[in-house]
Scaffold this motif. Structure first.
Motif, PDB file in Angstrom:
ATOM      1  N   THR A 136       8.269   3.253  31.746  1.00 10.20           N
ATOM      2  CA  THR A 136       8.705   2.430  30.622  1.00 10.20           C
ATOM      3  C   THR A 136       9.309   1.134  31.133  1.00 10.20           C
ATOM      4  N   ILE A 137       9.512   0.200  30.209  1.00 11.86           N
ATOM      5  CA  ILE A 137      10.197  -1.043  30.565  1.00 11.86           C
ATOM      6  C   ILE A 137      11.621  -0.743  31.036  1.00 11.86           C
ATOM      7  N   HIS A 138      12.192   0.356  30.566  1.00 12.55           N
ATOM      8  CA  HIS A 138      13.564   0.697  30.943  1.00 12.55           C
ATOM      9  C   HIS A 138      13.649   1.125  32.408  1.00 12.55           C
ATOM     10  N   GLN A 139      12.650   1.854  32.866  1.00 12.26           N
ATOM     11  CA  GLN A 139      12.606   2.193  34.288  1.00 12.26           C
ATOM     12  C   GLN A 139      12.453   0.919  35.125  1.00 12.26           C
ATOM     13  N   ASN A 140      11.545   0.034  34.711  1.00 13.01           N
ATOM     14  CA  ASN A 140      11.321  -1.208  35.458  1.00 13.01           C
ATOM     15  C   ASN A 140      12.581  -2.068  35.491  1.00 13.01           C
ATOM     16  N   TYR A 141      13.257  -2.152  34.354  1.00 11.01           N
ATOM     17  CA  TYR A 141      14.463  -2.966  34.277  1.00 11.01           C
ATOM     18  C   TYR A 141      15.575  -2.381  35.139  1.00 11.01           C
ATOM     19  N   ALA A 142      15.791  -1.080  35.000  1.00  8.00           N
ATOM     20  CA  ALA A 142      16.860  -0.422  35.763  1.00  8.00           C
ATOM     21  C   ALA A 142      16.630  -0.552  37.259  1.00  8.00           C
ATOM     22  N   GLN A 143      15.381  -0.416  37.685  1.00  7.81           N
ATOM     23  CA  GLN A 143      15.084  -0.502  39.109  1.00  7.81           C
ATOM     24  C   GLN A 143      15.238  -1.926  39.642  1.00  7.81           C
ATOM     25  N   LYS A 144      15.122  -2.914  38.770  1.00 12.89           N
ATOM     26  CA  LYS A 144      15.341  -4.296  39.211  1.00 12.89           C
ATOM     27  C   LYS A 144      16.813  -4.671  39.223  1.00 12.89           C
ATOM     28  N   TYR A 145      17.533  -4.281  38.166  1.00 13.12           N
ATOM     29  CA  TYR A 145      18.895  -4.786  37.986  1.00 13.12           C
ATOM     30  C   TYR A 145      20.009  -3.805  38.375  1.00 13.12           C
ATOM     31  N   PHE A 146      19.738  -2.507  38.335  1.00 14.80           N
ATOM     32  CA  PHE A 146      20.815  -1.540  38.537  1.00 14.80           C
ATOM     33  C   PHE A 146      20.675  -0.678  39.788  1.00 14.80           C
ATOM     34  N   THR A 147      19.536  -0.749  40.462  1.00 16.41           N
ATOM     35  CA  THR A 147      19.298   0.192  41.558  1.00 16.41           C
ATOM     36  C   THR A 147      20.244  -0.001  42.736  1.00 16.41           C
TER      37      THR A 147
END
Length: 257
Positions: free
Chosen positions: A141-152
């Motif tokens: 999902t876009i949420h996985q992509n976003y989290a992996q970019k900004y929160f990982t």
């Protein structure tokens, strides 16, 4: 004479076959995994929810015969490009990455992306606030992509096959927070199961990942079908059908177009 009768019969059969092919319904792919209140299967085995009603309304407005076709979320784009389905209408955000593979209709809903956590936790939707926490997101999902970019770099990212599984782990305390669509999470926190939790705020927008709203996905080059869907979406927005369906599920509009 026999030859002419045979030829006529063959021609008639060919026309009937062609007519049957032309009459085949448009297979609209929805995620097989439940995503209430957008789509889920009721006790009678029937698909229901806001997005299911929107699909039916768009198809009616576009004068298309459509058939709901459950498809695993993580394989839904290959199912489209491989012609197992004809359209994707299952809360799929319009993103630059996806547009490299498929085309999209105009958006039919658009809502913020939020972080949800237990009410007792002092968490904000920022990397600094999520430092050392476990953040659950749905796979592919876009949420996985976003989290992996900004929160990982700050948080541990835990991936789930469905949002329901992430929600269950949030309630049980196995993760500290989850990131998902605001409307889907509003329905969760208003339920008995989600009474423990609250929306902590929307993440900083990044249209290149979070997209430009949710649209219907079609195969590249199928412009006629895409334009029919656009016409159907425009019609239900104009005649009030979209608002009427939305009011049955949500207290506010979820269209931002």
């Amino acid at each position: 004479m026999t030859f002419l009768k045979t030829l006529a019969a063959t021609a008639t059969a060919a026309m009937l076959t062609a007519g049957a092919v032309a009459a085949d319904p448009i297979k609209v792919g929805v995620a097989a995994e439940p995503y209430p209140p957008f789509s889920s299967v009721n006790s009678a085995g029937e698909w229901e929810g806001w997005e299911i009603e929107i699909i039916k309304a768009v198809c009616d407005a576009a004068e298309l015969e459509c058939e709901i076709t459950p498809t695993a979320w993580d394989g839904i784009i290959p199912a489209l490009t491989g012609k197992q389905i004809d359209v994707i209408m299952t809360s799929m955000s319009i993103t630059e990455e996806r547009q490299k593979t498929i085309d999209f209709s105009d958006p039919y809903y658009n809502t913020p992306t939020v972080i949800v956590a237990d009410k007792s936790m002092d968490i904000e939707p920022t990397p600094e606030s999520l430092a050392g926490k476990i953040l659950g997101v749905q796979a592919s999902t876009i949420h996985q992509n976003y989290a992996q970019k900004y929160f990982t770099d700050a948080a541990e990212i835990r991936i789930y096959q469905t949002q329901d599984e992430a929600n269950q782990d949030l309630v049980s305390g196995r993760i500290d927070a989850t990131q998902a669509d605001s409307i889907a999470m509003s329905a969760f926190i208003e339920s008995d199961a989600g009474a423990c939790c609250e929306i902590k705020g929307a993440v900083a927008d990044d249209p290149s990942i979070l997209g430009l709203g949710v649209g219907a996905g079609v195969r590249k080059g199928e412009d006629e079908l895409r334009e029919k869907l656009n016409a159907g979406i425009a019609k239900i927005l104009e005649d009030g059908t979209h608002e009427e369906i939305t009011s049955k599920y949500f207290s506010t509009s979820i269209y931002g177009g």
